[in-house]
Design a protein around this motif. Sequence first.
Motif, PDB file in Angstrom:
ATOM      1  N   LYS A 270      11.834  41.493   2.599  1.00 39.30           N
ATOM      2  CA  LYS A 270      10.683  41.356   3.521  1.00 39.30           C
ATOM      3  C   LYS A 270       9.590  42.495   3.244  1.00 39.30           C
ATOM      4  O   LYS A 270       8.303  42.232   3.813  1.00 39.30           O
ATOM      5  N   GLU A 295       4.589  35.627   9.736  1.00 36.20           N
ATOM      6  CA  GLU A 295       6.004  35.078   8.982  1.00 36.20           C
ATOM      7  C   GLU A 295       6.794  36.583   9.060  1.00 36.20           C
ATOM      8  O   GLU A 295       7.973  36.358   9.220  1.00 36.20           O
ATOM      9  N   GLN A 298       8.329  37.270  12.608  1.00 40.36           N
ATOM     10  CA  GLN A 298       9.563  36.414  13.053  1.00 40.36           C
ATOM     11  C   GLN A 298      10.585  36.414  12.375  1.00 40.36           C
ATOM     12  O   GLN A 298      11.341  36.328  13.179  1.00 40.36           O
ATOM     13  N   THR A 299      10.746  37.281  11.441  1.00 43.78           N
ATOM     14  CA  THR A 299      12.080  37.426  10.521  1.00 43.78           C
ATOM     15  C   THR A 299      12.531  39.110  10.784  1.00 43.78           C
ATOM     16  O   THR A 299      13.774  39.368  10.463  1.00 43.78           O
TER      17      THR A 299
END
Length: 334
Positions: A270, A295, A298-299
């Motif tokens: 990430k 994005e 969110q993770t």
Amino acid sequence: QFSPKNALIWTTWEVYYLLGDDKNNSFNTSFIQLFNSEIIPEAIKNKDEDCCISCFKSEIWNSILQSLLDKYPSEYIRKYYVLNNMKFKETYSSWSEKVPPGLTIHQIDDDIFERYSDTELCNDIKVHWESINKFLKTGLGYCLATEKEIVTYCYSALAGKRSYSINIETKEKYFQKGYATLVASAFIDKCLKNNIQPVWECWDFNDISNKLAKKLCFELSLNIPQYAIYPVEEIMLQNTAYYYHFYKKDHSRAIEFYDKAYDFSKKKKKDFLYISAELEANSGNTKTALDKLEEFVQTSTNLSVDTLVNNNNFKNIKNSMRWEKILQYLDKKM
């Protein structure tokens, strides 16, 4: 009579040196074949993270390497310094008087290895030498130590007939105390007394090493291009992103390779996405930066609101509604 015009030197630390007549087409053709059929396949087989090829002031070889390494576009400059002997003697004649209380300068020998059992020192020397015994027989080294541990050390990474190439390491907690200067002074002093010429080399982007070289009275002699090779594609993408980001300062190309590295890792790494978002924001690409940042949050499991708010790389997008929504989402998530 055997009188070669060229040589390809392959070191144990994965650096290749091209030497001799760069206009020797037969050698150049053979090198290209060797590179494609053995060097790269062998590196991939061994999962080598990287290796380097260096050539000395040759436009022909530079052109060949740039063509061969089109997939690995990482060209760096290696700086070579030679010592101004007279200036060093005048500047550092009393270096031994500056060793702080509680610290001692030692020449590296069997007793030092037995006394300190310093794994870092042993491993470092073994990178450049066939064995510790070979180093003790042919090389030279000094360390600065307390009663319990080695603080910093300086040793000959390479040995010529009458020359030593210097390598210095300091443990992080002892940075910026002048200890590297002291241990290097001991090493250089011994070299000059034995009529051995110390040589300094480092990357052009290593500001600390370049400054230390000049402080110790070394003077720039050569700038030699070296080409980094990353046989494993994932590592190639990652390091090429770093190359464009930090070395070339080319944010557009860096974004391209951070994105490729992120996609190649099946979106597991990430951090590549986060760095890419930072560069997009710095480049004025507001929408793309926000898309990537959304994005990422969110993770992500370890990004805090404070960290994001205090990140000045995102200053160009902090006035947008989407930015506020990202902060709200992250706050609820935490």
